[in-house]
Design a protein around this motif. Structure first.
Motif, PDB file in Angstrom:
ATOM      1  N   GLU A 197       5.675  12.487   3.694  1.00 12.94           N
ATOM      2  CA  GLU A 197       4.869  13.565   4.268  1.00 12.94           C
ATOM      3  C   GLU A 197       5.055  13.679   5.780  1.00 12.94           C
ATOM      4  O   GLU A 197       5.076  14.786   6.322  1.00 12.94           O
ATOM      5  N   VAL A 198       5.169  12.549   6.488  1.00 13.46           N
ATOM      6  CA  VAL A 198       5.192  12.587   7.953  1.00 13.46           C
ATOM      7  C   VAL A 198       6.604  12.543   8.519  1.00 13.46           C
ATOM      8  O   VAL A 198       6.785  12.785   9.723  1.00 13.46           O
ATOM      9  N   THR A 199       7.605  12.237   7.694  1.00 15.34           N
ATOM     10  CA  THR A 199       8.969  12.109   8.221  1.00 15.34           C
ATOM     11  C   THR A 199       9.491  13.404   8.819  1.00 15.34           C
ATOM     12  O   THR A 199      10.081  13.379   9.922  1.00 15.34           O
ATOM     13  N   PRO A 200       9.344  14.599   8.183  1.00 13.96           N
ATOM     14  CA  PRO A 200       9.855  15.831   8.810  1.00 13.96           C
ATOM     15  C   PRO A 200       9.254  16.091  10.190  1.00 13.96           C
ATOM     16  O   PRO A 200       9.955  16.535  11.104  1.00 13.96           O
ATOM     17  N   TYR A 201       7.983  15.820  10.367  1.00 17.58           N
ATOM     18  CA  TYR A 201       7.338  16.057  11.660  1.00 17.58           C
ATOM     19  C   TYR A 201       7.954  15.168  12.739  1.00 17.58           C
ATOM     20  O   TYR A 201       8.356  15.642  13.808  1.00 17.58           O
ATOM     21  N   TRP A 202       8.049  13.866  12.483  1.00 14.50           N
ATOM     22  CA  TRP A 202       8.553  12.957  13.498  1.00 14.50           C
ATOM     23  C   TRP A 202      10.056  13.128  13.721  1.00 14.50           C
ATOM     24  O   TRP A 202      10.548  12.901  14.827  1.00 14.50           O
ATOM     25  N   ARG A 203      10.790  13.556  12.687  1.00 12.68           N
ATOM     26  CA  ARG A 203      12.216  13.795  12.884  1.00 12.68           C
ATOM     27  C   ARG A 203      12.439  14.958  13.850  1.00 12.68           C
ATOM     28  O   ARG A 203      13.313  14.908  14.727  1.00 12.68           O
ATOM     29  N   GLU A 204      11.632  16.019  13.708  1.00 11.92           N
ATOM     30  CA  GLU A 204      11.774  17.168  14.597  1.00 11.92           C
ATOM     31  C   GLU A 204      11.316  16.832  16.014  1.00 11.92           C
ATOM     32  O   GLU A 204      11.927  17.274  16.999  1.00 11.92           O
ATOM     33  N   GLU A 247       5.672  24.120  19.470  1.00 12.48           N
ATOM     34  CA  GLU A 247       5.552  25.247  18.544  1.00 12.48           C
ATOM     35  C   GLU A 247       6.571  25.105  17.420  1.00 12.48           C
ATOM     36  O   GLU A 247       7.702  24.693  17.621  1.00 12.48           O
ATOM     37  N   GLY A 248       6.103  25.442  16.224  1.00 13.70           N
ATOM     38  CA  GLY A 248       6.998  25.438  15.083  1.00 13.70           C
ATOM     39  C   GLY A 248       7.277  24.069  14.498  1.00 13.70           C
ATOM     40  O   GLY A 248       8.199  23.942  13.679  1.00 13.70           O
ATOM     41  N   LEU A 249       6.524  23.056  14.893  1.00 14.02           N
ATOM     42  CA  LEU A 249       6.736  21.731  14.319  1.00 14.02           C
ATOM     43  C   LEU A 249       6.238  21.706  12.876  1.00 14.02           C
ATOM     44  O   LEU A 249       5.167  22.233  12.569  1.00 14.02           O
ATOM     45  N   PRO A 250       6.990  21.102  11.953  1.00 16.20           N
ATOM     46  CA  PRO A 250       6.530  21.001  10.562  1.00 16.20           C
ATOM     47  C   PRO A 250       5.334  20.056  10.470  1.00 16.20           C
ATOM     48  O   PRO A 250       5.420  18.901  10.880  1.00 16.20           O
ATOM     49  N   GLN A 251       4.220  20.582   9.988  1.00 17.60           N
ATOM     50  CA  GLN A 251       3.000  19.801   9.910  1.00 17.60           C
ATOM     51  C   GLN A 251       2.875  19.119   8.556  1.00 17.60           C
ATOM     52  O   GLN A 251       3.231  19.687   7.531  1.00 17.60           O
TER      53      GLN A 251
END
Length: 312
Positions: free
Chosen positions: A158-165, A178-182
């Motif tokens: 769940e949290v990997t896409p957010y921290w990768r971006e 802005e536009g970060l995957p939540q």
């Protein structure tokens, strides 16, 4: 610095306890493993009065002093003045014992009284307690890897896409948010479930073993044991649960910016600042003390004495 009144192990006879009233030992000794009474021992009966001694006859009047002799009532030159100690004798009020009590080590006893030995056993050192706790944490972590592994893996997804971006933008020098995957709403629920399972596993691992024998797997390996301060007996489930609650329940507050971890750190370091029993906060709540068990020496064939008589 004076030693507070109380029951202490008699250094002259470590198998007994005596009461120290602040100036000297009073009362009869009791066995070291017996529970001392509240307050000082009962006062001993006063000694029988001794008959008065007859007054000796008055001495004859001294002769008139000659030249060079001191006048009667005047101290001889070089003699100690009234109220001063005789050469070679310690100063202080007459009749009051000087230095430490009998049997106590000389020099430093007032600033550091003898270390208490609850139930005749030495207190466990902080290093031994820390090693035992780390071993127990390793066991609980292994249990969580088995029981909690699937929930932890779902939370990481769940949290990997957010921290990768976030990491990609930081490397590119982009500080925008802005536009970060939540993460989805499921991420918060997963954190709560993970903490509940981890707390339950810790409770199930520690409380039953402490209630029955006063030792977890880590404490058994290191050779330390938890005992009630009142008597040498098992803790029981209620006391073991109270002791664990103070240290284990703050795990549920890890979700609140690590507040629970801070409380557990303070509790873990508290024995360093507690005297004389080195009790942690969870020990004080449950009225327990951690002692070091005597190390048993294994008997080898060389240690056995040969039986009497001829040997083949």
């Amino acid at each position: 610095m004076s030693v507070d009144p109380g029951w202490y192990v008699d250094p002259a006879d470590p198998d007994t306890r005596r009461y120290w009233d602040g100036e000297g030992w009073i009362g009869a000794p009791i066995p070291v493993d017996a529970t001392p009474p509240e307050g000082p021992p009962p006062a001993e009966p006063p000694p029988a009065p001794t008959p008065p001694t007859p007054t000796p006859p008055a001495a004859p009047a001294p002769a008139t002093p000659t030249a060079g002799q001191p006048h009667p009532g005047q101290p001889h030159p070089g003699w100690p003045q009234p109220g001063q100690p005789h050469p070679g004798q310690p100063s202080g009020a007459p009749g009051r014992p000087q230095g430490p009590p009998p049997g106590w080590p000389a020099g430093g006893w007032a600033g550091r009284p003898p270390e208490p030995r609850p139930h005749g056993l030495p207190l466990a050192g902080f290093g031994a307690r820390l090693v035992a706790r780390l071993i127990d944490f390793a066991v609980v972590f292994a249990l969580n890897a088995v029981v909690n592994g699937w929930f932890v893996w779902r939370l990481i997804e769940e949290v990997t896409p957010y921290w990768r971006e976030v990491f990609r933008r930081a490397m590119a020098g982009d500080t925008s948010t802005e536009g970060l995957p939540q993460p989805s709403e499921q991420a918060g629920g997963l954190q709560v479930v993970i903490l509940l399972i981890a707390t339950a596993l810790w409770l199930a691992y520690e409380v039953p073993t402490m209630a029955s024998g006063g030792q977890t797997f880590g404490k058994r390996l290191v050779g330390v044991k938890v005992l009630p301060t009142s008597a040498d007996e098992p803790l029981g489930f209620g006391r073991a649960l109270r002791r664990w609650n103070t240290l284990g329940l703050p795990t549920l507050l890890w979700y609140c910016c690590g507040l629970g971890l801070l409380l557990q750190l303070v509790d873990a370091l508290s024995p360093l600042f507690d005297h004389p029993l080195r009790q942690a906060l969870h020990d004080k709540r449950a009225q327990t003390v951690v002692v070091q068990l005597p190390r048993t020496r294994r008997t080898t064939p060389d240690d056995r004495t040969d039986p009497s008589g001829d040997t083949p």
